[in-house]
Write a protein that holds these residues in place. Structure first.
Motif, PDB file in Angstrom:
ATOM      1  N   THR A  51      26.990  95.901  72.061  1.00 33.51           N
ATOM      2  CA  THR A  51      27.277  94.493  71.792  1.00 33.51           C
ATOM      3  C   THR A  51      28.722  94.169  72.114  1.00 33.51           C
ATOM      4  N   LYS A  52      29.633  95.017  71.674  1.00 34.45           N
ATOM      5  CA  LYS A  52      31.053  94.794  71.934  1.00 34.45           C
ATOM      6  C   LYS A  52      31.356  94.877  73.421  1.00 34.45           C
ATOM      7  N   LEU A  53      30.713  95.826  74.101  1.00 38.20           N
ATOM      8  CA  LEU A  53      30.947  95.976  75.531  1.00 38.20           C
ATOM      9  C   LEU A  53      30.511  94.728  76.287  1.00 38.20           C
ATOM     10  N   PHE A  54      29.335  94.199  75.968  1.00 37.71           N
ATOM     11  CA  PHE A  54      28.829  93.033  76.680  1.00 37.71           C
ATOM     12  C   PHE A  54      29.620  91.774  76.335  1.00 37.71           C
ATOM     13  N   VAL A  55      30.061  91.655  75.097  1.00 40.34           N
ATOM     14  CA  VAL A  55      30.808  90.458  74.703  1.00 40.34           C
ATOM     15  C   VAL A  55      32.232  90.485  75.245  1.00 40.34           C
ATOM     16  N   GLU A  56      32.893  91.627  75.113  1.00 39.18           N
ATOM     17  CA  GLU A  56      34.310  91.701  75.446  1.00 39.18           C
ATOM     18  C   GLU A  56      34.572  92.037  76.916  1.00 39.18           C
ATOM     19  N   SER A  57      33.576  92.594  77.605  1.00 40.37           N
ATOM     20  CA  SER A  57      33.799  93.012  79.001  1.00 40.37           C
ATOM     21  C   SER A  57      32.772  92.393  79.942  1.00 40.37           C
ATOM     22  N   ARG A  58      32.322  91.186  79.624  1.00 39.97           N
ATOM     23  CA  ARG A  58      31.281  90.592  80.458  1.00 39.97           C
ATOM     24  C   ARG A  58      31.776  90.301  81.869  1.00 39.97           C
ATOM     25  N   GLY A  59      33.068  89.951  82.020  1.00 50.89           N
ATOM     26  CA  GLY A  59      33.605  89.722  83.361  1.00 50.89           C
ATOM     27  C   GLY A  59      33.566  90.977  84.199  1.00 50.89           C
ATOM     28  N   GLN A  60      33.965  92.105  83.606  1.00 48.99           N
ATOM     29  CA  GLN A  60      33.929  93.381  84.320  1.00 48.99           C
ATOM     30  C   GLN A  60      32.497  93.772  84.670  1.00 48.99           C
ATOM     31  N   LEU A  61      31.581  93.550  83.740  1.00 46.04           N
ATOM     32  CA  LEU A  61      30.185  93.918  83.983  1.00 46.04           C
ATOM     33  C   LEU A  61      29.557  93.052  85.070  1.00 46.04           C
ATOM     34  N   LEU A  62      29.840  91.756  85.052  1.00 47.93           N
ATOM     35  CA  LEU A  62      29.283  90.872  86.083  1.00 47.93           C
ATOM     36  C   LEU A  62      29.865  91.197  87.450  1.00 47.93           C
ATOM     37  N   GLY A  63      31.166  91.455  87.504  1.00 49.42           N
ATOM     38  CA  GLY A  63      31.769  91.846  88.776  1.00 49.42           C
ATOM     39  C   GLY A  63      31.220  93.160  89.282  1.00 49.42           C
ATOM     40  N   GLY A  64      31.051  94.122  88.360  1.00 49.28           N
ATOM     41  CA  GLY A  64      30.471  95.404  88.751  1.00 49.28           C
ATOM     42  C   GLY A  64      29.034  95.267  89.202  1.00 49.28           C
ATOM     43  N   LEU A  65      28.298  94.347  88.574  1.00 52.62           N
ATOM     44  CA  LEU A  65      26.905  94.136  88.958  1.00 52.62           C
ATOM     45  C   LEU A  65      26.815  93.553  90.367  1.00 52.62           C
ATOM     46  N   ALA A  66      27.694  92.604  90.699  1.00 55.84           N
ATOM     47  CA  ALA A  66      27.683  92.004  92.034  1.00 55.84           C
ATOM     48  C   ALA A  66      27.951  93.056  93.105  1.00 55.84           C
ATOM     49  N   ILE A  67      28.900  93.943  92.851  1.00 54.74           N
ATOM     50  CA  ILE A  67      29.203  95.005  93.809  1.00 54.74           C
ATOM     51  C   ILE A  67      28.075  96.030  93.864  1.00 54.74           C
ATOM     52  N   SER A  68      27.504  96.354  92.708  1.00 54.96           N
ATOM     53  CA  SER A  68      26.450  97.369  92.659  1.00 54.96           C
ATOM     54  C   SER A  68      25.172  96.910  93.341  1.00 54.96           C
ATOM     55  N   PHE A  69      24.868  95.612  93.278  1.00 53.52           N
ATOM     56  CA  PHE A  69      23.681  95.106  93.972  1.00 53.52           C
ATOM     57  C   PHE A  69      23.796  95.367  95.471  1.00 53.52           C
ATOM     58  N   MET A  70      24.959  95.118  96.023  1.00 51.29           N
ATOM     59  CA  MET A  70      25.139  95.366  97.448  1.00 51.29           C
ATOM     60  C   MET A  70      25.066  96.864  97.761  1.00 51.29           C
ATOM     61  N   THR A  71      25.664  97.674  96.894  1.00 55.72           N
ATOM     62  CA  THR A  71      25.605  99.124  97.071  1.00 55.72           C
ATOM     63  C   THR A  71      24.163  99.628  97.064  1.00 55.72           C
ATOM     64  N   ALA A  72      23.347  99.078  96.156  1.00 58.55           N
ATOM     65  CA  ALA A  72      21.956  99.515  96.036  1.00 58.55           C
ATOM     66  C   ALA A  72      21.074  98.989  97.154  1.00 58.55           C
ATOM     67  N   ALA A  73      21.493  97.906  97.817  1.00 58.64           N
ATOM     68  CA  ALA A  73      20.650  97.270  98.834  1.00 58.64           C
ATOM     69  C   ALA A  73      20.743  97.935 100.200  1.00 58.64           C
ATOM     70  N   VAL A  74      21.883  98.520 100.524  1.00 62.19           N
ATOM     71  CA  VAL A  74      22.109  99.030 101.881  1.00 62.19           C
ATOM     72  C   VAL A  74      21.109 100.117 102.288  1.00 62.19           C
ATOM     73  N   PRO A  75      20.936 101.207 101.514  1.00 60.87           N
ATOM     74  CA  PRO A  75      20.011 102.266 101.975  1.00 60.87           C
ATOM     75  C   PRO A  75      18.575 101.796 102.174  1.00 60.87           C
ATOM     76  N   PRO A  76      17.935 101.115 101.202  1.00 63.49           N
ATOM     77  CA  PRO A  76      16.528 100.753 101.418  1.00 63.49           C
ATOM     78  C   PRO A  76      16.335  99.662 102.462  1.00 63.49           C
ATOM     79  N   VAL A  77      17.235  98.682 102.514  1.00 60.12           N
ATOM     80  CA  VAL A  77      17.040  97.529 103.400  1.00 60.12           C
ATOM     81  C   VAL A  77      17.385  97.848 104.849  1.00 60.12           C
ATOM     82  N   LEU A  78      18.426  98.627 105.081  1.00 58.19           N
ATOM     83  CA  LEU A  78      18.884  98.856 106.453  1.00 58.19           C
ATOM     84  C   LEU A  78      18.607 100.259 106.987  1.00 58.19           C
TER      85      LEU A  78
END
Length: 511
Positions: A318-345
């Motif tokens: 709970t504390k991680l999601f409330v206090e570090s939501r900016g870091q988590l959202l930024g990490g999620l945006a980067i991780s989506f691209m990281t996860a997409a490259v091998p299967p898609v291309l």
């Protein structure tokens, strides 16, 4: 274009970067590209976060010298008189660090090795674990569904292992995850077939696949943090890239192993028992690597936290999601691209080229091999440029190159396989951006929650990435450029997230 406002701490210091942005002016990707720099000593400035405010070292020279001396005694990265972490510009790797780099690479290799052999051996697995009376297409779907379930359970295992790594120790989880990953891989190679035990066979396969998924979710985040906290800061980009290069090596070794096995036998022998060899090899290598990992040292950062009594007794979600939501959202945006490259291309296009465009199988396989090797090379070069040329510049350069290469590939294959090797080499090389995202995410979280902070976006994105081949296969019939469009969309979000994580970055060691 997204813009972010630089914040100033209560002491009056600019907490976002060394540039004079503390007056509230906004800066963007363009400004980062031309102003990005690390301190001449290799430092990273502390930023305003939810952790306690760093002291004003400039006003208390005695305190700063004590902190620097204590940091060096604790084995963490030393801190200079301005509270900036630094390393020797010419710092190289010790033998212990080289051993850590190699073992982290092996973990990434086994993860992708397991991925590729399961996919490539799907026809044989479907024959072994499902009744012969079932239509072949249905058996294939059932086998791939078991494969996908492994991805869906990854976030659960990854987050639990990450929380244990942040509280009990990096080394313990570093040694444990690869063993937990190797055992079910080995067991798949010796499971009884449907003809021998009936419905128990697919159930056992499902259990093994779920065990793989639970352990796989903790391997890459733990390995990236483990290596980042071991090496000199000025070599961290290169070190993190080796984890990505190891994953690319796993793809190559998996495809190579299947190629050797199929070339040395007839289809009947392969379907009867020879497919098992690939899983036994992967499991055996993982167990050996787990044994060797037991003898590496705990990271200096975790040792320092333990000595100073700064370990978290538990990680609060709970504390991680409330206090570090900016870091988590930024990490999620980067991780989506990281996860997409091998299967898609890298993984789906060969299926499309063989089944729809009817390219020669050997031509497609050769191009895929070239792309996999280029992925490893691109990861290493990207890591080297991150340390020397600049993290943001390198990431944006690779992002632009990846988008261009993706469109060259999907448009080029429509006219024939003449330049297929060239397109795959470009896609593979710039696909090395997948390994560069870790560099930004791990610096966005304090040492007490670093593995968990990386594991949450990484595993959520991986679960989505497991379903991307189905999405691409559905869309490509009506939109031949769908793979490039998907990659472009994920890349745009990732690039926009870079300024956020760069502003929120924290020292790798204790500040």
């Amino acid at each position: 274009m997204l813009f972010f406002t630089a914040r100033t701490s209560s002491t009056g210091h600019d907490t976002s970067r060394k540039d004079k942005c503390g007056d509230g002016r906004v800066w963007s990707i363009r400004q980062l590209l031309w102003n990005e720099h690390i301190d001449a000593a290799g430092g990273v400035y502390p930023v305003e976060t939810l952790t306690p405010e760093p002291p004003d070292y400039a006003k208390d020279n005695v305190q700063s010298k004590n902190i620097r001396r204590k940091s060096m005694v604790d084995g963490a990265h030393p801190i200079n008189d301005r509270g900036i972490i630094f390393d020797d510009e010419r710092a190289g790797f010790t033998f212990e660090q080289i051993k850590v780099l190699a073992l982290c690479g092996v973990g990434g290799a086994i993860e992708l090795y397991e991925f590729i052999i399961f996919v490539m051996l799907t026809p044989y697995l479907s024959q072994a674990f499902f009744p012969a009376s079932t239509p072949e297409w249905l058996r294939t779907i059932q086998t791939l569904a078991i494969f996908a379930i492994g991805y869906f359970v990854r976030p659960i295992g990854g987050i639990v292992i990450a929380m244990l790594g942040d509280t009990l120790g990096r080394k313990r989880m570093f040694s444990l995850t690869i063993v937990l990953m190797a055992i079910p891989t080995l067991l798949i190679g010796i499971l009884p077939t449907y003809q021998q035990v009936g419905l128990v066979a697919p159930v056992l396969l499902l259990v093994c696949r779920m065990a793989q998924g639970l352990s796989l979710g903790g391997e890459i985040p733990g390995a990236v943090v483990f290596v980042a906290e071991h090496v000199p800061f000025k070599r961290m980009g290169f070190a993190c890239s080796l984890v990505g290069a190891g994953a690319a090596l796993g793809l190559f070794l998996g495809a190579f192993t299947i190629g050797i096995l199929t070339s040395l036998s007839d289809p009947q022998t392969m379907a009867s028992w020879l497919w098992r060899v690939a899983f036994v090899i992967g499991g055996a290598i993982g167990l050996i690597a787990g044994y060797v990992r037991h003898y590496v040292e705990e990271t200096p950062v975790f040792q320092a936290m333990r000595q100073q009594g700064r370990l978290a007794s538990r990680v609060s979600f709970t504390k991680l999601f409330v206090e570090s939501r900016g870091q988590l959202l930024g990490g999620l945006a980067i991780s989506f691209m990281t996860a997409a490259v091998p299967p898609v291309l890298l993984l789906y296009p060969p299926i499309y080229m063989r089944s729809v465009l009817h390219f020669d199988a050997s031509v497609v396989q050769n191009a895929q091999t070239i792309g996999t090797i280029a992925l490893a090379v691109g990861s290493i070069v990207g890591g080297y440029l991150t340390d020397g040329f600049g993290a943001v510049r390198t990431y944006v350069l690779y992002a632009v190159g990846l988008v261009i290469a993706a469109y060259l590939l999907v448009t080029g294959i429509q006219s024939g396989p003449q330049y297929l090797g060239v397109w795959y080499a470009l896609v593979g090389f710039f696909g090395g951006i997948s390994a560069l995202g870790y560099y930004f995410i791990i610096q966005a979280f304090s040492p007490q929650v670093r593995i968990t902070g990386l594991s949450v976006p990484y595993n959520v994105a991986s679960a989505v990435g497991g379903a991307l081949p189905i999405a691409v296969a559905t869309l490509i019939q009506a939109y031949p450029l769908a793979p490039a469009h998907i990659i472009t969309g994920f890349t745009i979000f990732a690039v926009q997230a870079v300024p956020l994580l760069w502003r929120l970055r924290l020292p790798i060691s204790l500040s």
